[in-house]
Design a protein around this motif. Structure first.
Motif, PDB file in Angstrom:
ATOM      1  N   CYS A   1       0.830  -1.210   0.000  1.00 47.67           N
ATOM      2  CA  CYS A   1       0.000   0.000   0.000  1.00 47.67           C
ATOM      3  C   CYS A   1       0.864   1.260   0.000  1.00 47.67           C
ATOM      4  CB  CYS A   1      -0.927  -0.002   1.212  1.00 47.67           C
ATOM      5  SG  CYS A   1      -2.181  -1.298   1.173  1.00 47.67           S
ATOM      6  N   HIS A   2       1.992   1.221   0.704  1.00 49.96           N
ATOM      7  CA  HIS A   2       2.894   2.377   0.709  1.00 49.96           C
ATOM      8  C   HIS A   2       3.453   2.645  -0.687  1.00 49.96           C
ATOM      9  CE1 HIS A   2       5.829   5.158   2.548  1.00 49.96           C
ATOM     10  NE2 HIS A   2       6.647   4.706   1.622  1.00 49.96           N
ATOM     11  N   ILE A   3       3.891   1.604  -1.372  1.00 48.79           N
ATOM     12  CA  ILE A   3       4.426   1.768  -2.728  1.00 48.79           C
ATOM     13  C   ILE A   3       3.334   2.218  -3.680  1.00 48.79           C
ATOM     14  CG2 ILE A   3       5.424   0.503  -4.673  1.00 48.79           C
ATOM     15  CD1 ILE A   3       6.908  -1.214  -2.653  1.00 48.79           C
ATOM     16  N   PHE A   4       2.120   1.687  -3.504  1.00 52.61           N
ATOM     17  CA  PHE A   4       1.019   2.087  -4.380  1.00 52.61           C
ATOM     18  C   PHE A   4       0.696   3.566  -4.214  1.00 52.61           C
ATOM     19  CE2 PHE A   4      -3.529   2.888  -4.892  1.00 52.61           C
ATOM     20  CZ  PHE A   4      -3.709   2.513  -6.220  1.00 52.61           C
TER      21      PHE A   4
ATOM     22  N   ASN B   1     -11.295  11.197   9.282  1.00 53.78           N
ATOM     23  CA  ASN B   1     -12.521  11.153   8.499  1.00 53.78           C
ATOM     24  C   ASN B   1     -12.542   9.899   7.638  1.00 53.78           C
ATOM     25  OD1 ASN B   1     -10.362  12.231   6.988  1.00 53.78           O
ATOM     26  ND2 ASN B   1     -11.770  13.150   5.509  1.00 53.78           N
ATOM     27  N   HIS B   2     -13.723   9.525   7.209  1.00 47.04           N
ATOM     28  CA  HIS B   2     -13.903   8.283   6.449  1.00 47.04           C
ATOM     29  C   HIS B   2     -14.544   8.640   5.110  1.00 47.04           C
ATOM     30  CE1 HIS B   2     -13.892   4.202   5.615  1.00 47.04           C
ATOM     31  NE2 HIS B   2     -14.852   3.736   6.391  1.00 47.04           N
ATOM     32  N   VAL B   3     -13.769   8.525   4.039  1.00 43.87           N
ATOM     33  CA  VAL B   3     -14.225   8.929   2.715  1.00 43.87           C
ATOM     34  C   VAL B   3     -14.417   7.728   1.801  1.00 43.87           C
ATOM     35  CG1 VAL B   3     -13.684  10.296   0.669  1.00 43.87           C
ATOM     36  CG2 VAL B   3     -13.123  11.180   2.935  1.00 43.87           C
ATOM     37  N   ALA B   4     -13.429   6.836   1.755  1.00 37.79           N
ATOM     38  CA  ALA B   4     -13.445   5.706   0.820  1.00 37.79           C
ATOM     39  C   ALA B   4     -13.343   4.397   1.582  1.00 37.79           C
ATOM     40  CB  ALA B   4     -12.297   5.824  -0.187  1.00 37.79           C
ATOM     41  N   ALA B   5     -13.656   3.315   0.884  1.00 37.01           N
ATOM     42  CA  ALA B   5     -13.635   1.995   1.516  1.00 37.01           C
ATOM     43  C   ALA B   5     -12.232   1.577   1.915  1.00 37.01           C
ATOM     44  CB  ALA B   5     -14.246   0.956   0.569  1.00 37.01           C
ATOM     45  N   MET B   6     -11.198   2.103   1.236  1.00 32.17           N
ATOM     46  CA  MET B   6      -9.829   1.717   1.523  1.00 32.17           C
ATOM     47  C   MET B   6      -9.026   2.859   2.153  1.00 32.17           C
ATOM     48  SD  MET B   6      -8.770  -0.760  -1.670  1.00 32.17           S
ATOM     49  CE  MET B   6      -7.265  -1.247  -0.814  1.00 32.17           C
ATOM     50  N   ASP B   7      -9.701   3.710   2.921  1.00 26.39           N
ATOM     51  CA  ASP B   7      -8.962   4.712   3.708  1.00 26.39           C
ATOM     52  C   ASP B   7      -7.933   4.033   4.599  1.00 26.39           C
ATOM     53  OD1 ASP B   7     -10.397   6.696   2.524  1.00 26.39           O
ATOM     54  OD2 ASP B   7     -11.766   7.015   4.198  1.00 26.39           O
ATOM     55  N   ASP B   8      -8.346   2.962   5.199  1.00 24.57           N
ATOM     56  CA  ASP B   8      -7.431   2.085   5.913  1.00 24.57           C
ATOM     57  C   ASP B   8      -7.431   0.773   5.118  1.00 24.57           C
ATOM     58  OD1 ASP B   8      -5.940   0.591   7.670  1.00 24.57           O
ATOM     59  OD2 ASP B   8      -7.183   0.994   9.422  1.00 24.57           O
ATOM     60  N   PRO B   9      -6.280   0.405   4.516  1.00 19.49           N
ATOM     61  CA  PRO B   9      -4.911   0.701   4.919  1.00 19.49           C
ATOM     62  C   PRO B   9      -4.152   1.723   4.070  1.00 19.49           C
ATOM     63  CG  PRO B   9      -4.918  -1.256   3.583  1.00 19.49           C
ATOM     64  CD  PRO B   9      -6.335  -0.780   3.624  1.00 19.49           C
ATOM     65  N   LEU B  10      -4.737   2.277   3.004  1.00 22.76           N
ATOM     66  CA  LEU B  10      -3.946   3.105   2.091  1.00 22.76           C
ATOM     67  C   LEU B  10      -3.428   4.368   2.766  1.00 22.76           C
ATOM     68  CD1 LEU B  10      -5.974   2.792  -1.254  1.00 22.76           C
ATOM     69  CD2 LEU B  10      -3.892   1.604  -0.564  1.00 22.76           C
ATOM     70  N   VAL B  11      -4.281   5.075   3.488  1.00 18.75           N
ATOM     71  CA  VAL B  11      -3.842   6.328   4.118  1.00 18.75           C
ATOM     72  C   VAL B  11      -2.867   6.041   5.255  1.00 18.75           C
ATOM     73  CG1 VAL B  11      -4.631   8.370   5.354  1.00 18.75           C
ATOM     74  CG2 VAL B  11      -5.971   7.496   3.454  1.00 18.75           C
ATOM     75  N   ILE B  12      -3.162   5.028   6.050  1.00 21.09           N
ATOM     76  CA  ILE B  12      -2.263   4.683   7.154  1.00 21.09           C
ATOM     77  C   ILE B  12      -0.894   4.304   6.618  1.00 21.09           C
ATOM     78  CG2 ILE B  12      -1.876   3.076   9.059  1.00 21.09           C
ATOM     79  CD1 ILE B  12      -4.053   5.012   9.681  1.00 21.09           C
ATOM     80  N   ALA B  13      -0.847   3.503   5.551  1.00 19.42           N
ATOM     81  CA  ALA B  13       0.438   3.077   4.987  1.00 19.42           C
ATOM     82  C   ALA B  13       1.211   4.233   4.394  1.00 19.42           C
ATOM     83  CB  ALA B  13       0.202   2.001   3.933  1.00 19.42           C
TER      84      ALA B  13
END
Length: 470
Positions: A108-111, A144-156
């Motif tokens: 997810c970090h690389i993406f 805040n919660h915007v998209a289904a993949m906020d976690d893990p993409l934002v956290i990563a």
């Protein structure tokens, strides 16, 4: 005469038979009607008694609900042991998490940093909380919660890859059981990624909330979306914070360190209804200062304020902080767009600056760029950074935080940052307006020409070196 009497007698008998038959039919009919009425009255009596019995049972259950189960309608401090989930937290589960969390986190970090553009403001706030907080102090992050993949993409995207290699230091989070735990396969998958189930509508004293509090009591990191669900308008507005986040703050053995952050742009990476994330988008993240609740906790300890009001006060404060951060991150994103369009340096300057930041000697390659030339090429970028001191370059900060690059794993992560940094530079160049492209063409500056000049200088240096050796 005899025949006439016989006929008369016969007719009287027929008349008597008809009368008797008539009476029998009438009697039979009367009995049937009377029986039906009796059965109907008995059925009405039985149904009335049934409904009255049900009504009495409902009243008794209501009294029992109010007296014996007062905890469901009132709020109290429910203590949770650290070993609340000892049966589920087995050694096999921890071993699977030790493999799955670093793999998915770094992917997810690389993406996010390689295929999208991420602008992070205040990343040091979160990194200090994750790495340098006391071991006994739990961490609670809210966003805040915007998209289904906020976690893990934002956290990563917020954490360096080295941090995600240790699964014990990565967050726990909550997900609705009807979404992430539908069957044994998805349950095992999300459980291996440190996700805990949460049942919708079961209140703040359910098992999922107790699991989260048990993790906080161990001093671990829990991430939660206070809104409770995703935004339905693409992140334009934010919902109110739910009461459950107040319980996480107040019912933990040690008050957690609460760090808020807000992001925009994930609605473009993962739009509503999309099955796969998209690339080439810009995500802006702003991490705020830790939120304090000392006044609420002290006020609740001194006076007899209902527990419900304390939960609501904590949730309201968190919601207010998130809304303020949202306004700020929107202004920062707009400012960054203006700066990109106005102050964006040429592609040749960006390419030469990238080459100057590479440690060629560490890779076994000589530095082919002269110092006097590099200083002149670095000046535009340095001026830009000086004029905007609050701007944070996530790629540069992440590289500067690595003290040494000696092991093979560190070289791989460093090379990945360099490659994706170059991709981001030329990706931003492709986003220039047509007017800027025409200006670059008139000046004779292009990425291809820059690389040709670099190659020629390298060849000339080799020829000079061979001549001197002869």
């Amino acid at each position: 005469m005899v025949v006439g009497e016989w006929i008369k007698c016969k007719s009287e008998r027929l008349e008597d038979g008809a009368n008797s038959l008539k009476l029998r039919i009438r009697g039979r009919f009367r009995v049937a009607v009377v029986g039906y009425q009796q059965r109907r009255s008995s059925m009405a009596t039985d149904s009335w008694s049934f409904y009255s019995s049900v009504d009495r049972l409902m009243h008794r259950f209501s009294d029992f609900h109010q007296r014996s189960l007062a905890s469901t309608s009132s709020f109290y401090r429910k203590t949770v042991s650290k070993d609340f989930d000892a049966e589920e937290d087995t050694s096999l589960t921890r071993q699977i998490q030790a493999i799955a969390v670093p793999v998915l986190g770094n992917v997810c970090h690389i993406f996010m940093h390689g295929f999208n553009r991420v602008q992070i403001f205040g990343a040091k706030q979160l990194q200090d909380a994750v790495l340098h907080r006391p071991k006994t102090t739990p961490l609670l992050t809210v966003s805040n919660h915007v998209a289904a993949m906020d976690d893990p993409l934002v956290i990563a995207s917020l954490l360096p890859p080295s941090v995600m290699l240790d699964a014990n230091g990565v967050r726990w989070t909550l997900c609705a059981s009807d979404r992430c735990f539908k069957n044994p396969v998805t349950s095992a998958f999300f459980k291996s990624l440190k996700v805990m189930p949460l049942s919708r509508g079961d209140g703040i004293y359910q098992k999922g909330m107790d699991l989260a509090i048990s993790k906080l009591n161990r001093g671990e990191w829990v991430h939660i979306f206070p809104e409770g669900s995703r935004s339905r308008d693409g992140g334009k507005t934010m919902g109110s914070a739910k009461r459950g986040v107040g319980r996480l703050v107040l019912d933990a053995d040690t008050t957690p360190l609460v760090v808020p952050f807000v992001h925009i742009g994930m609605q473009d990476v993962m739009p509503l209804g999309a099955k796969f994330p998209r690339i080439g988008k810009t995500v802006t993240i702003l991490v705020g200062d830790p939120i304090k609740f000392d006044d609420i906790i002290s006020e609740g300890a001194k006076s007899s304020i209902p527990r419900k009001n304390l939960y609501d006060a904590v949730a309201a404060r968190i919601g207010n902080h998130l809304r303020k951060l949202k306004l700020q991150v929107e202004e920062l994103a707009a400012l960054q767009d203006i700066q990109t369009q106005t102050y964006s340096p040429s592609a040749s300057t960006q390419a030469s600056t990238l080459l100057q930041n590479i440690d060629w000697e560490m890779l076994g390659i000589e530095n082919y760029i002269a110092n006097d030339d590099s200083s002149s090429r670095l000046n535009p970028l340095l001026d830009r950074q000086t004029s905007h001191p609050h701007q944070l370059d996530s790629n540069h900060d992440r590289l500067s935080e690595i003290p040494s690059i000696s092991s093979l794993g560190d070289r791989v992560f460093w090379a990945a940052d360099v490659v994706f940094g170059a991709r981001g530079i030329f990706g931003s160049y492709m986003k220039h307006t047509n007017k800027e492209k025409m200006r670059h063409a008139e000046e004779g500056v292009s990425p291809l020409k820059t690389w040709n000049q670099l190659w020629k200088s390298m060849c000339e240096r080799e020829e000079v070196g061979s001549t001197l050796a002869m």
